[in-house]
Design an enzyme around this catalytic site. Structure first.
Site, short mmCIF file in Angstrom:
data_model
loop_
_atom_site.label_atom_id
_atom_site.label_comp_id
_atom_site.label_asym_id
_atom_site.label_seq_id
_atom_site.Cartn_x
_atom_site.Cartn_y
_atom_site.Cartn_z
N ALA A 66 0.87 -1.18 0.00
CA ALA A 66 0.00 0.00 0.00
C ALA A 66 0.91 1.22 0.00
O ALA A 66 2.06 1.16 0.45
CB ALA A 66 -0.89 -0.02 1.23
N GLU A 114 -0.50 -9.39 -0.76
CA GLU A 114 -1.92 -9.59 -0.48
C GLU A 114 -2.77 -9.64 -1.76
O GLU A 114 -3.67 -10.47 -1.86
CB GLU A 114 -2.42 -8.49 0.47
CG GLU A 114 -1.82 -8.67 1.87
CD GLU A 114 -2.17 -7.52 2.80
OE1 GLU A 114 -1.78 -6.38 2.52
OE2 GLU A 114 -2.81 -7.78 3.83
N GLU A 134 4.71 -5.37 7.20
CA GLU A 134 3.98 -4.29 7.90
C GLU A 134 4.44 -4.12 9.35
O GLU A 134 4.48 -3.00 9.86
CB GLU A 134 2.46 -4.58 7.87
CG GLU A 134 1.81 -4.32 6.52
CD GLU A 134 1.83 -5.51 5.59
OE1 GLU A 134 2.61 -6.46 5.81
OE2 GLU A 134 1.04 -5.49 4.62
N1 CO8 Z 1 4.56 3.21 -0.77
C1 CO8 Z 1 4.93 4.39 -1.31
N2 CO8 Z 1 6.09 4.55 -1.99
C2 CO8 Z 1 6.88 3.49 -2.13
C3 CO8 Z 1 6.56 2.23 -1.59
C4 CO8 Z 1 5.32 2.11 -0.89
N3 CO8 Z 1 4.91 0.94 -0.38
N4 CO8 Z 1 7.56 1.37 -1.87
C5 CO8 Z 1 8.49 2.06 -2.56
N5 CO8 Z 1 8.08 3.34 -2.72
C6 CO8 Z 1 8.78 4.43 -3.41
C7 CO8 Z 1 9.96 4.95 -2.59
O1 CO8 Z 1 9.52 5.87 -1.62
C8 CO8 Z 1 10.83 5.56 -3.67
O2 CO8 Z 1 10.28 6.81 -4.01
P1 CO8 Z 1 11.28 8.07 -4.24
O3 CO8 Z 1 12.13 7.67 -5.41
O4 CO8 Z 1 10.33 9.19 -4.54
O5 CO8 Z 1 12.07 8.22 -2.99
C9 CO8 Z 1 10.59 4.63 -4.86
O6 CO8 Z 1 9.38 3.93 -4.59
C10 CO8 Z 1 11.70 3.60 -5.04
O7 CO8 Z 1 11.85 2.92 -3.81
P2 CO8 Z 1 13.27 2.75 -3.06
O8 CO8 Z 1 14.16 3.89 -3.39
O9 CO8 Z 1 12.99 2.47 -1.63
O10 CO8 Z 1 13.82 1.47 -3.83
P3 CO8 Z 1 14.82 0.37 -3.24
O11 CO8 Z 1 15.21 -0.47 -4.39
O12 CO8 Z 1 15.90 1.02 -2.45
O13 CO8 Z 1 13.93 -0.50 -2.21
C11 CO8 Z 1 11.97 -1.71 -1.51
C12 CO8 Z 1 12.84 -1.25 -2.71
C13 CO8 Z 1 12.75 -2.70 -0.66
C14 CO8 Z 1 10.74 -2.38 -2.10
C15 CO8 Z 1 11.59 -0.48 -0.68
O14 CO8 Z 1 11.06 0.53 -1.54
C16 CO8 Z 1 10.57 -0.75 0.39
O15 CO8 Z 1 10.89 -1.31 1.41
N6 CO8 Z 1 9.29 -0.35 0.16
C17 CO8 Z 1 8.26 -0.46 1.15
C18 CO8 Z 1 7.78 -1.90 1.25
C19 CO8 Z 1 6.74 -2.03 2.32
O16 CO8 Z 1 6.99 -1.82 3.49
N7 CO8 Z 1 5.50 -2.40 1.93
C20 CO8 Z 1 4.39 -2.54 2.83
C21 CO8 Z 1 3.60 -1.26 2.86
S1 CO8 Z 1 2.30 -1.29 4.04
C22 CO8 Z 1 1.10 -2.22 3.33
O17 CO8 Z 1 1.24 -2.72 2.25
C23 CO8 Z 1 -0.16 -2.38 4.12
C24 CO8 Z 1 -1.27 -3.00 3.30
C25 CO8 Z 1 -2.60 -2.88 4.02
C26 CO8 Z 1 -3.12 -1.46 4.05
C27 CO8 Z 1 -4.45 -1.43 4.70
C28 CO8 Z 1 -5.12 -0.04 4.62
C29 CO8 Z 1 -4.61 0.96 5.61
#
Ligand code: CO8
Length: 258
Positions: A66, A114, A134
């Site tokens: 998300a 998911e 999460e």
């Molecule tokens: N949300 C928003 N932006 C994201 C997300 C995300 N989940 N994942 C990556 N991005 C963005 C980064 O902020 C970055 O943006 P910018 O270039 O503007 O800084 C861009 O994508 C590239 O990401 P990274 O620079 O971080 O790329 P890396 O190769 O270094 O890392 C990863 C890749 C490992 C995937 C890393 O981006 C990461 O850890 N992302 C988050 C993963 C995560 O924690 N996902 C779970 C999110 S919570 C969720 O899914 C809950 C679901 C249920 C919601 C229920 C309703 C409330």
């Protein structure tokens, strides 16, 4: 119909939904989930779509979860609303009367795992990374992960993965039974499309009956599940699919289903 955060095409009876926010690694925001709903409307209204494939744009991510920047702006009520929106949309996806395959081409984290879990099954690239991280953000899965992961990999493995939030490669996902097949990145879409096409050629009534029997049976006891199967079997036998399939066998030819 054009969309802002996803692409949807239909080619040769196969629908292809591509999450398309590559700059945010295809993270799911409200608008994207609403667009998914609109795609499901299109599919439900079009009997010509016989299978659906989901994948992510770019070479890095399926869906990285998300949208975290959106989540941080939500209060509790807003979070419940977004979670419920995801539940409804993913439930519609899971209930489509056609095969739905997730082609996981890269990161499938949080909401990404998911949404893949709401598909019938997952094929993954060797580059794919799964996980429900999460807990590391101080939250828990909210798009069905606590329920669907436990049903697919069992409660013990689901608890280990959700309590640690650790991410894991496609090869582990295969071992856990989360993924059906792991492919070289360049072979993923071809392999998925081949499987989708093989299923699209089967009888529509049979596919729907098999899917409903499996899905409904999973949330009930065995005795009730067997009754569901018997009813679905009777429905199939009375359908043109059964007439064509059995006749084709007797005539030593390939069945041609409607
Ligand atoms: N949300 C928003 N932006 C994201 C997300 C995300 N989940 N994942 C990556 N991005 C963005 C980064 O902020 C970055 O943006 P910018 O270039 O503007 O800084 C861009 O994508 C590239 O990401 P990274 O620079 O971080 O790329 P890396 O190769 O270094 O890392 C990863 C890749 C490992 C995937 C890393 O981006 C990461 O850890 N992302 C988050 C993963 C995560 O924690 N996902 C779970 C999110 S919570 C969720 O899914 C809950 C679901 C249920 C919601 C229920 C309703 C409330």
């Amino acid at each position: 119909m054009t969309f802002k955060h996803l692409n949807f095409d239909i080619s040769d009876t196969i629908g292809l939904l591509t999450f398309n926010r590559p700059k945010a690694l295809n993270a799911l925001n409200h608008e994207l989930v609403q667009e998914m709903d609109a795609v499901l409307d299109l599919i439900e209204q079009d009997p010509g779509v016989r299978a659906l494939v989901l994948t992510g744009a770019g070479d890095k991510a399926f869906v990285a979860g998300a949208d975290i920047s959106e989540i941080t702006k939500l209060d509790s009520l807003g979070a419940k609303k977004f979670s419920t929106l995801g539940h409804k949309t993913f439930a519609r996806l899971a209930a489509l009367p056609i095969p739905v395959i997730a082609a996981v081409n890269g990161f499938a984290l949080g909401g990404g795992t998911e949404v893949a879990l709401a598909c019938d099954f997952i094929y993954a690239s060797e580059k794919a990374v799964f996980g429900l991280p999460e807990i590391t953000l101080g939250i828990i899965p909210g798009f069905g992960g606590t329920q669907r992961l436990a049903r697919v990999v069992g409660p013990n493995r689901a608890k280990e993965l959700i309590y640690t939030g650790r991410t894991f490669p496609a090869s582990d996902a295969l071992t856990y039974g989360l993924v059906n097949q792991v492919c070289a990145p360049e072979a993923l879409m071809e392999t998925v499309m081949k499987t989708a096409k093989a299923m699209a050629l089967k009888g529509r009534v049979c596919i729907q009956a098999a899917k409903e029997s499996i899905n409904s049976g999973l949330s009930t006891d065995l005795e009730t599940g067997l009754k569901i199967e018997a009813n679905a079997f009777a429905l199939c036998l009375a359908s043109p699919d059964a007439k064509e399939g059995t006749q084709a066998f007797l005539e030593k030819r390939k069945a041609k289903f409607l």
